[in-house]
Write a protein that holds these residues in place. Structure first.
Motif, PDB file in Angstrom:
ATOM      1  N   SER A 243       0.802  -1.231   0.055  1.00  0.00           N
ATOM      2  CA  SER A 243       0.039  -0.011  -0.043  1.00  0.00           C
ATOM      3  C   SER A 243       0.676   1.240  -0.112  1.00  0.00           C
ATOM      4  O   SER A 243       0.784   2.324  -0.778  1.00  0.00           O
ATOM      5  CB  SER A 243      -0.856   0.039   1.220  1.00  0.00           C
ATOM      6  OG  SER A 243      -1.784   1.115   1.312  1.00  0.00           O
ATOM      7  N   ASP A 244       1.903   1.287   0.814  1.00  0.00           N
ATOM      8  CA  ASP A 244       2.924   2.433   0.936  1.00  0.00           C
ATOM      9  C   ASP A 244       3.500   2.595  -0.673  1.00  0.00           C
ATOM     10  O   ASP A 244       3.766   3.894  -1.131  1.00  0.00           O
ATOM     11  CB  ASP A 244       3.921   2.230   1.946  1.00  0.00           C
ATOM     12  CG  ASP A 244       3.408   2.409   3.147  1.00  0.00           C
ATOM     13  OD1 ASP A 244       2.292   3.083   3.749  1.00  0.00           O
ATOM     14  OD2 ASP A 244       4.071   1.556   4.361  1.00  0.00           O
ATOM     15  N   LYS A 245       4.030   1.430  -1.190  1.00  0.00           N
ATOM     16  CA  LYS A 245       4.817   1.647  -2.302  1.00  0.00           C
ATOM     17  C   LYS A 245       3.830   2.268  -3.409  1.00  0.00           C
ATOM     18  O   LYS A 245       4.309   2.856  -4.253  1.00  0.00           O
ATOM     19  CB  LYS A 245       4.999   0.092  -2.973  1.00  0.00           C
ATOM     20  CG  LYS A 245       6.341  -0.262  -2.057  1.00  0.00           C
ATOM     21  CD  LYS A 245       6.810  -1.930  -2.453  1.00  0.00           C
ATOM     22  CE  LYS A 245       7.719  -2.302  -1.705  1.00  0.00           C
ATOM     23  NZ  LYS A 245       8.196  -3.687  -1.915  1.00  0.00           N
ATOM     24  N   ARG A 246       2.449   1.812  -3.371  1.00  0.00           N
ATOM     25  CA  ARG A 246       1.491   2.169  -4.446  1.00  0.00           C
ATOM     26  C   ARG A 246       1.167   3.766  -4.181  1.00  0.00           C
ATOM     27  O   ARG A 246       1.431   4.511  -4.986  1.00  0.00           O
ATOM     28  CB  ARG A 246       0.296   1.532  -4.399  1.00  0.00           C
ATOM     29  CG  ARG A 246       0.073   0.335  -4.585  1.00  0.00           C
ATOM     30  CD  ARG A 246      -1.322  -0.264  -5.165  1.00  0.00           C
ATOM     31  NE  ARG A 246      -2.008  -0.311  -3.620  1.00  0.00           N
ATOM     32  CZ  ARG A 246      -2.020  -1.645  -3.184  1.00  0.00           C
ATOM     33  NH1 ARG A 246      -1.572  -2.370  -3.472  1.00  0.00           N
ATOM     34  NH2 ARG A 246      -2.868  -1.372  -1.686  1.00  0.00           N
ATOM     35  N   LYS A 267       2.462   7.920   8.370  1.00  0.00           N
ATOM     36  CA  LYS A 267       1.482   7.091   8.639  1.00  0.00           C
ATOM     37  C   LYS A 267       2.058   5.538   8.824  1.00  0.00           C
ATOM     38  O   LYS A 267       1.225   4.595   8.910  1.00  0.00           O
ATOM     39  CB  LYS A 267       0.552   7.169   7.473  1.00  0.00           C
ATOM     40  CG  LYS A 267       1.095   6.482   6.273  1.00  0.00           C
ATOM     41  CD  LYS A 267       0.057   7.005   4.958  1.00  0.00           C
ATOM     42  CE  LYS A 267       0.536   6.327   3.642  1.00  0.00           C
ATOM     43  NZ  LYS A 267       0.282   4.957   3.729  1.00  0.00           N
ATOM     44  N   SER A 268       3.185   5.315   8.674  1.00  0.00           N
ATOM     45  CA  SER A 268       3.820   4.041   8.529  1.00  0.00           C
ATOM     46  C   SER A 268       5.049   3.907   9.752  1.00  0.00           C
ATOM     47  O   SER A 268       5.614   5.048   9.913  1.00  0.00           O
ATOM     48  CB  SER A 268       4.413   3.713   7.373  1.00  0.00           C
ATOM     49  OG  SER A 268       3.358   3.604   6.368  1.00  0.00           O
ATOM     50  N   ASN A 269       5.077   2.755  10.364  1.00  0.00           N
ATOM     51  CA  ASN A 269       5.994   3.022  11.261  1.00  0.00           C
ATOM     52  C   ASN A 269       7.363   2.225  10.763  1.00  0.00           C
ATOM     53  O   ASN A 269       7.955   1.021  11.035  1.00  0.00           O
ATOM     54  CB  ASN A 269       5.664   1.970  12.617  1.00  0.00           C
ATOM     55  CG  ASN A 269       6.547   1.941  13.782  1.00  0.00           C
ATOM     56  OD1 ASN A 269       7.004   3.121  14.027  1.00  0.00           O
ATOM     57  ND2 ASN A 269       6.618   0.898  14.561  1.00  0.00           N
ATOM     58  N   ILE A 270       8.242   3.111   9.816  1.00  0.00           N
ATOM     59  CA  ILE A 270       9.123   2.702   8.997  1.00  0.00           C
ATOM     60  C   ILE A 270      10.275   3.822   9.158  1.00  0.00           C
ATOM     61  O   ILE A 270       9.832   4.841   9.183  1.00  0.00           O
ATOM     62  CB  ILE A 270       8.811   2.334   7.572  1.00  0.00           C
ATOM     63  CG1 ILE A 270       7.643   1.258   7.537  1.00  0.00           C
ATOM     64  CG2 ILE A 270      10.079   2.162   6.628  1.00  0.00           C
ATOM     65  CD1 ILE A 270       7.059   1.058   6.261  1.00  0.00           C
TER      66      ILE A 270
END
Length: 286
Positions: A243-246, A267-270
């Motif tokens: 989803s993040d990649k899209r 929005k992502s824990n990255i």
């Protein structure tokens, strides 16, 4: 006491690099005092600063001004003194000579003429700051930042990929200009800010870089900054979701890499570095 006098009761001829106190005047070594007393000449950055120290130690050795604005001009004069078997000591206003201070040009010239260069151990803001940091003992010393903002960003971008501690020197006038850059490139690390090391008002400020605030008032005294190695958060995922990649593919031609990185990280824990590197790879493929 270790006597600096050699086996034949004479000092070895050459250039001595002698560290001076970085704050507390009592931090000078006994060997340094002995050598300064027995030198024929002492090279110093600011004769007014050095005279205060030497007067306290009751040292009357002749001073020669040697700073970044006249080091090339005075080079041949100093080499002639050394060729004449004079004992010459090099000191800086504070700390170890030639570390972010003048000296390298003279040292290389001495080596070219096979003149002895003898270093003494002693006070150093670098090792003092690292020793109290609690960070990894594997560190890289950078020194002062470049003047131009573009160059600062280029340097920090390269350094942020290395998993070492870093030591920087910063003037009080520039610290608030530097902090936003450090937060941008090292947001997942810790920082120790050392101010007035070994002086009465010495201060050690510890913080996570992403929580570090600007100074409300200009601090007094030069600052030594220690940035920690990368702090690995085991709770963080190291991989982008599909989803993040899209989302990134949709934004890649509309926003800057830094804007995309900030958006996805919220929005992502990255880790931001992982997001940025993916964006960079994607951009290069196009």
């Amino acid at each position: 006491m270790v006597n600096p006098i050699s086996h034949n009761n004479k000092l070895k001829k050459g250039l001595y690099l002698i560290p001076t106190p970085i704050g507390n005047l009592a931090d000078i070594t006994l060997r340094a005092i002995e050598l300064l007393k027995n030198s024929d000449f002492i090279l110093c950055e600011d004769t007014r600063v050095s005279k205060k120290l030497l007067d306290k130690l009751m040292i009357k050795t002749k001073l020669i001004s040697y700073h970044k604005f006249n080091e090339v001009k005075n080079l041949n004069k100093i080499i002639d003194l050394l060729k004449d078997n004079k004992i010459v000591s090099l000191i800086s206003d504070a700390g170890t000579p030639s570390i972010s201070d003048p000296g390298a040009i003279l040292i290389n010239k001495c080596l070219q003429y096979n003149i002895n260069v003898i270093p003494l151990p002693g006070p150093s803001a670098v090792t003092t700051a690292v020793s109290i940091s609690g960070f990894s003992e594997k560190y890289l010393f950078y020194g002062f930042f470049p003047e131009k903002e573009k160059k600062i960003k280029e340097e920090l971008d390269k350094l942020s990929n290395l998993n070492f501690c870093f030591v920087f020197f910063v003037s009080p006038k520039k610290i608030n200009k530097i902090i936003p850059h450090l937060k941008n490139y090292f947001d997942d690390r810790k920082i120790l800010i050392c101010r007035e090391i070994s002086k009465y008002y010495e201060e050690f400020i510890r913080s996570n870089l992403n929580e570090l605030e600007l100074f409300k008032n200009e601090p007094k005294g030069e600052l030594t900054l220690v940035i920690s190695e990368k702090i690995i958060d085991k709770k963080k995922s190291l991989f982008l979701s599909e989803s993040d990649k899209r989302d990134i593919k949709i934004m890649i031609n509309k926003l800057s890499l830094r804007e995309i990185t900030d958006f996805i990280s919220q929005k992502s824990n990255i880790p931001k570095k992982e997001i940025y590197n993916y964006c960079l790879r994607l951009k290069n493929e196009k």
